[in-house]
Design a protein around this motif. Sequence first.
Motif, PDB file in Angstrom:
ATOM      1  N   ILE A  98       0.845  -1.196   0.000  1.00 56.88           N
ATOM      2  CA  ILE A  98       0.000   0.000   0.000  1.00 56.88           C
ATOM      3  C   ILE A  98       0.881   1.247   0.000  1.00 56.88           C
ATOM      4  O   ILE A  98       1.882   1.325   0.709  1.00 56.88           O
ATOM      5  N   ASN A  99       0.507   2.242  -0.805  1.00 53.23           N
ATOM      6  CA  ASN A  99       1.230   3.512  -0.819  1.00 53.23           C
ATOM      7  C   ASN A  99       1.261   4.113   0.585  1.00 53.23           C
ATOM      8  O   ASN A  99       0.216   4.206   1.240  1.00 53.23           O
ATOM      9  N   PRO A 100       2.421   4.542   1.085  1.00 54.15           N
ATOM     10  CA  PRO A 100       2.462   5.102   2.442  1.00 54.15           C
ATOM     11  C   PRO A 100       1.745   6.440   2.562  1.00 54.15           C
ATOM     12  O   PRO A 100       1.321   6.817   3.653  1.00 54.15           O
ATOM     13  N   PHE A 101       1.633   7.184   1.456  1.00 54.81           N
ATOM     14  CA  PHE A 101       0.955   8.472   1.472  1.00 54.81           C
ATOM     15  C   PHE A 101      -0.139   8.485   0.407  1.00 54.81           C
ATOM     16  O   PHE A 101      -0.049   7.816  -0.615  1.00 54.81           O
ATOM     17  N   LYS A 102      -1.166   9.273   0.670  1.00 55.57           N
ATOM     18  CA  LYS A 102      -2.187   9.506  -0.352  1.00 55.57           C
ATOM     19  C   LYS A 102      -2.513  10.993  -0.386  1.00 55.57           C
ATOM     20  O   LYS A 102      -2.340  11.711   0.612  1.00 55.57           O
ATOM     21  N   TYR A 103      -2.962  11.464  -1.512  1.00 55.55           N
ATOM     22  CA  TYR A 103      -3.459  12.830  -1.633  1.00 55.55           C
ATOM     23  C   TYR A 103      -4.602  12.793  -2.630  1.00 55.55           C
ATOM     24  O   TYR A 103      -4.504  12.220  -3.700  1.00 55.55           O
ATOM     25  N   ALA A 104      -5.722  13.375  -2.234  1.00 55.12           N
ATOM     26  CA  ALA A 104      -6.956  13.231  -3.000  1.00 55.12           C
ATOM     27  C   ALA A 104      -7.674  14.570  -3.109  1.00 55.12           C
ATOM     28  O   ALA A 104      -7.634  15.400  -2.191  1.00 55.12           O
ATOM     29  N   ALA A 105      -8.328  14.791  -4.250  1.00 58.35           N
ATOM     30  CA  ALA A 105      -9.213  15.939  -4.407  1.00 58.35           C
ATOM     31  C   ALA A 105     -10.517  15.638  -3.669  1.00 58.35           C
ATOM     32  O   ALA A 105     -10.996  14.506  -3.665  1.00 58.35           O
TER      33      ALA A 105
END
Length: 309
Positions: free
Chosen positions: A261-268
């Motif tokens: 799993i990606n350690p970071f996420k950024y979402a609109a």
Amino acid sequence: MKRLLFLSLILLIVVAMQAQDTTDVKVLTKKLVEVTEDAEHSEVSLLNDRINIRDNYHGDTTNIRVGRRNIEIVEGDHKTYVNIRREDRWGDDSEWRDHKRKRFNGHWSGLELGVNGLAKADYGLYGAGADEFMELDQPKSLEVNLNFIEYNISLKDERVGLVTGMGFSMNNYRFDNQLTIDKAEDGLVRPFPVAEDNFEKSKLVVSYLTVPLMLEFQVPVNGKSNQLFISGGMVGGINLGSHTKIKADNSKTKDRGSFNINPFKYAAVARVGLKDISLYATYSLAPLFKDDKGPELFPFSIGISLINF
């Protein structure tokens, strides 16, 4: 640039692993989140146990305590039930309203319930004819958000402002087929058939600590007795953990791991609502899995705010 913005918002967050599968999240020296996992349950304590979330592996119920409120989310065979009741033994919950500004008052803190999905699926790493094993039973792929800190910055006429804070997000991805996932010897996330009799369900659960930055506009309606609000911006997140869960033959098994799993996420994110009731939608600009470690999938969610703190 967007990714750097949200990484900078969480630079002060320290994640420490301890014995007995416990993770602490601190800002400087203040403990904000404690996540404990064992063979029987997962438990999340927020703000020195002012908020508590407990997920029992041998049941289909998630219990959430917020001040004097107890919220029960029950995953039934065909429906999901949400039961809310008040508990006097936890004292006065008026403190939760103290942070609301007399000036600009944004909309972030509260309990949200939504549905997860995965978009722009790319299985190019798996060769021609690869099955799209991350297909979801979408109505049963639930997201539970508990946004426990909110800060507001008034920009103009008490009707326009910036909203930020912190939250905890638990995302359930319910598989549509009789399988689970794990890391194979080649390092890729791959599907593994579930050979159990009387198979009922299999899912991946991923949790995040989240930080939003949104611009909100408020419009008085009904003679200024209510307000319509519209907001949009970004939500960054740091992965706190993940596990798979299989229910079959009247028993449940759980496997905790990173699953690439990606350690970071950024979402609109976008929100629209009236008074304290709102709808929200998010679309991740970062894939669910690390690059070249799994299928390229971009999570999205649609949901409703059930309780505003």
